[in-house]
Design a protein around this motif. Sequence first.
Motif, short mmCIF file in Angstrom:
data_model
loop_
_atom_site.label_atom_id
_atom_site.label_comp_id
_atom_site.label_asym_id
_atom_site.label_seq_id
_atom_site.Cartn_x
_atom_site.Cartn_y
_atom_site.Cartn_z
N ASP A 95 89.94 62.53 73.16
CA ASP A 95 90.10 61.26 73.63
C ASP A 95 91.33 61.18 74.84
O ASP A 95 91.38 60.12 75.98
CB ASP A 95 91.27 61.08 72.59
CG ASP A 95 90.23 60.30 71.21
OD1 ASP A 95 89.18 60.51 71.41
OD2 ASP A 95 90.86 60.33 70.38
N LYS A 96 92.00 62.60 74.94
CA LYS A 96 92.76 62.70 76.05
C LYS A 96 92.31 62.60 77.52
O LYS A 96 92.57 62.06 78.30
CB LYS A 96 93.51 64.28 75.94
CG LYS A 96 95.00 64.63 76.92
CD LYS A 96 94.90 65.84 76.40
CE LYS A 96 96.19 66.17 78.24
NZ LYS A 96 97.16 67.44 77.68
N TYR A 97 91.06 63.40 77.58
CA TYR A 97 90.39 63.07 78.84
C TYR A 97 90.36 61.42 79.48
O TYR A 97 89.89 61.56 80.10
CB TYR A 97 88.75 64.25 78.23
CG TYR A 97 88.77 64.19 79.61
CD1 TYR A 97 89.15 64.98 81.12
CD2 TYR A 97 87.49 63.19 80.24
CE1 TYR A 97 88.60 65.15 82.14
CE2 TYR A 97 86.35 63.26 81.48
CZ TYR A 97 87.69 64.25 82.36
OH TYR A 97 86.82 64.40 83.65
N TYR A 98 90.13 60.76 77.72
CA TYR A 98 89.53 59.69 78.49
C TYR A 98 90.69 58.43 79.75
O TYR A 98 89.96 57.73 80.17
CB TYR A 98 89.15 59.24 76.91
CG TYR A 98 87.99 59.64 76.09
CD1 TYR A 98 87.16 59.38 76.66
CD2 TYR A 98 87.68 58.94 74.71
CE1 TYR A 98 86.42 60.16 75.70
CE2 TYR A 98 87.22 59.42 74.02
CZ TYR A 98 86.12 60.53 74.66
OH TYR A 98 85.21 60.69 73.44
N ILE A 99 91.74 59.26 78.86
CA ILE A 99 92.65 58.21 80.10
C ILE A 99 92.80 58.88 80.87
O ILE A 99 92.75 58.01 82.27
CB ILE A 99 94.15 59.15 78.85
CG1 ILE A 99 94.09 58.59 77.71
CG2 ILE A 99 95.30 58.50 79.96
CD1 ILE A 99 95.55 59.03 76.55
N TYR A 100 92.38 60.15 81.30
CA TYR A 100 92.11 60.53 82.85
C TYR A 100 90.79 59.81 83.66
O TYR A 100 90.86 59.97 85.20
CB TYR A 100 92.10 62.04 83.17
CG TYR A 100 93.31 63.14 82.38
CD1 TYR A 100 94.63 62.60 82.82
CD2 TYR A 100 93.43 63.56 81.13
CE1 TYR A 100 95.86 63.09 81.52
CE2 TYR A 100 94.97 64.50 81.10
CZ TYR A 100 95.81 63.85 81.19
OH TYR A 100 96.90 64.62 81.01
N PHE A 101 89.98 60.36 82.69
CA PHE A 101 88.86 59.14 83.65
C PHE A 101 88.92 58.05 83.79
O PHE A 101 88.54 57.71 84.69
CB PHE A 101 87.46 59.90 82.16
CG PHE A 101 85.85 59.26 82.60
CD1 PHE A 101 85.37 59.62 83.28
CD2 PHE A 101 86.09 57.99 82.00
CE1 PHE A 101 83.98 59.46 83.46
CE2 PHE A 101 84.75 57.05 83.20
CZ PHE A 101 83.43 58.40 83.68
N GLU A 102 89.43 56.97 82.61
CA GLU A 102 89.35 56.03 83.43
C GLU A 102 90.78 55.61 84.32
O GLU A 102 89.95 54.77 85.05
CB GLU A 102 90.07 55.01 81.62
CG GLU A 102 90.84 53.85 81.94
CD GLU A 102 89.43 52.42 82.17
OE1 GLU A 102 88.98 52.14 83.20
OE2 GLU A 102 88.81 52.67 81.08
N GLU A 103 91.22 56.96 84.04
CA GLU A 103 92.39 56.21 85.66
C GLU A 103 91.86 56.47 86.53
O GLU A 103 91.43 55.67 87.93
CB GLU A 103 93.76 57.28 85.80
CG GLU A 103 95.05 57.40 86.69
CD GLU A 103 95.53 58.64 85.44
OE1 GLU A 103 96.80 58.16 86.52
OE2 GLU A 103 95.79 59.21 85.63
N HIS A 104 90.94 57.83 86.89
CA HIS A 104 90.33 58.32 88.63
C HIS A 104 89.38 57.06 88.09
O HIS A 104 89.12 56.48 89.74
CB HIS A 104 89.80 59.43 87.72
CG HIS A 104 90.78 60.54 88.16
ND1 HIS A 104 92.22 60.67 87.47
CD2 HIS A 104 91.04 61.15 89.45
CE1 HIS A 104 92.59 61.52 87.83
NE2 HIS A 104 91.93 61.81 89.17
#
Length: 343
Positions: A95-104
Amino acid sequence: MDNVSHDTKNINLTSVEVGALWNTYMVESLVHHTYAYFLKHVDDPDIKKFLKHSHDTTREHLKLLEALFKEEKLPVPRGITSEDINPDAPRLFTDKYYIYFEEHMSRFALTSYSQAYAQCSRLDIRELFKTQFVELLILVNQWVTEVALSKGVYIRPPYVPLPKEVDFVKRQNFFSGFFGEKRSLTVLEITHLFNNADTNSIGTTQMTAYSQVAKSKDIRDYFIKGRDLAKTFYKNFVDVLISENIPIPPSHNSEITDSIESPFSDRLMLFHVNLLSSAGLSSYGMAITGSPRNDLSALYGKAAIESAAYAKEGASLMIEKGWMEQTPTAPDRDELAKLVKSH
């Protein structure tokens, strides 16, 4: 200031507008179907909320773009479709990676939409990109950033002491970086180093995951090559920051699971990696103009050359596989002239 009335039915789309709409459709289709898979494998309710919002928003954008293409009698791009994902495949990211993916991805889209708005002239097209830009600002600022902060995973850029007065450059060694005394980094140079290191950290994670699940050996080898290239770029950028005692962005590889069943087609993954390469090239160009120290401009120049070569290899793979959709082109007048002569 009131808008001037425009009769868009009598105004043809310019080449800039056609290109911007085409590119937007391709990217939105990638994001929409990627999030369809993410939504099948998310536990955190806050993260699920913004993924659902992004998924629904991109669906509406695609409908709007498709209607516009048809109205203008333009072929609707294939883009990425539901055939390119397997939503029932096991989870590949946390789930944590989804935040970084969305941000980029949002950062990339914000740049694209702002450029499209500035370069387009037809009122309805400008309004379309303005609306999408504002929606993304709300998503990034109000949701993604707040969720990341609330989860304690927001990556803050480095702090530096604030200047007490205006200063001016007094010596030519302001540009020096290879020999003699190096000056300390400017805040703009820190920004470019930190952002490019963070982007390559994301790229490393993305290509590590893709290489783990790709079906074709040549595609898998290409992702491994890209992973190693992104790792090298990350190290080069963070080494400069470390040498100046400045904090660095973290690696995200721990956010990948051990799944080897692909949720995405090789075509989708290759398209995404080519998009990352293009974004990297643009970022290195901006970094060169914002980094007066000659060792940094040389570092970015080398990264740009290697990224361009890697992107060309990826484009060749796309063509070889029959996966590369051709951007709308201008007519070849010389070829048309030859056809006339042959009749």
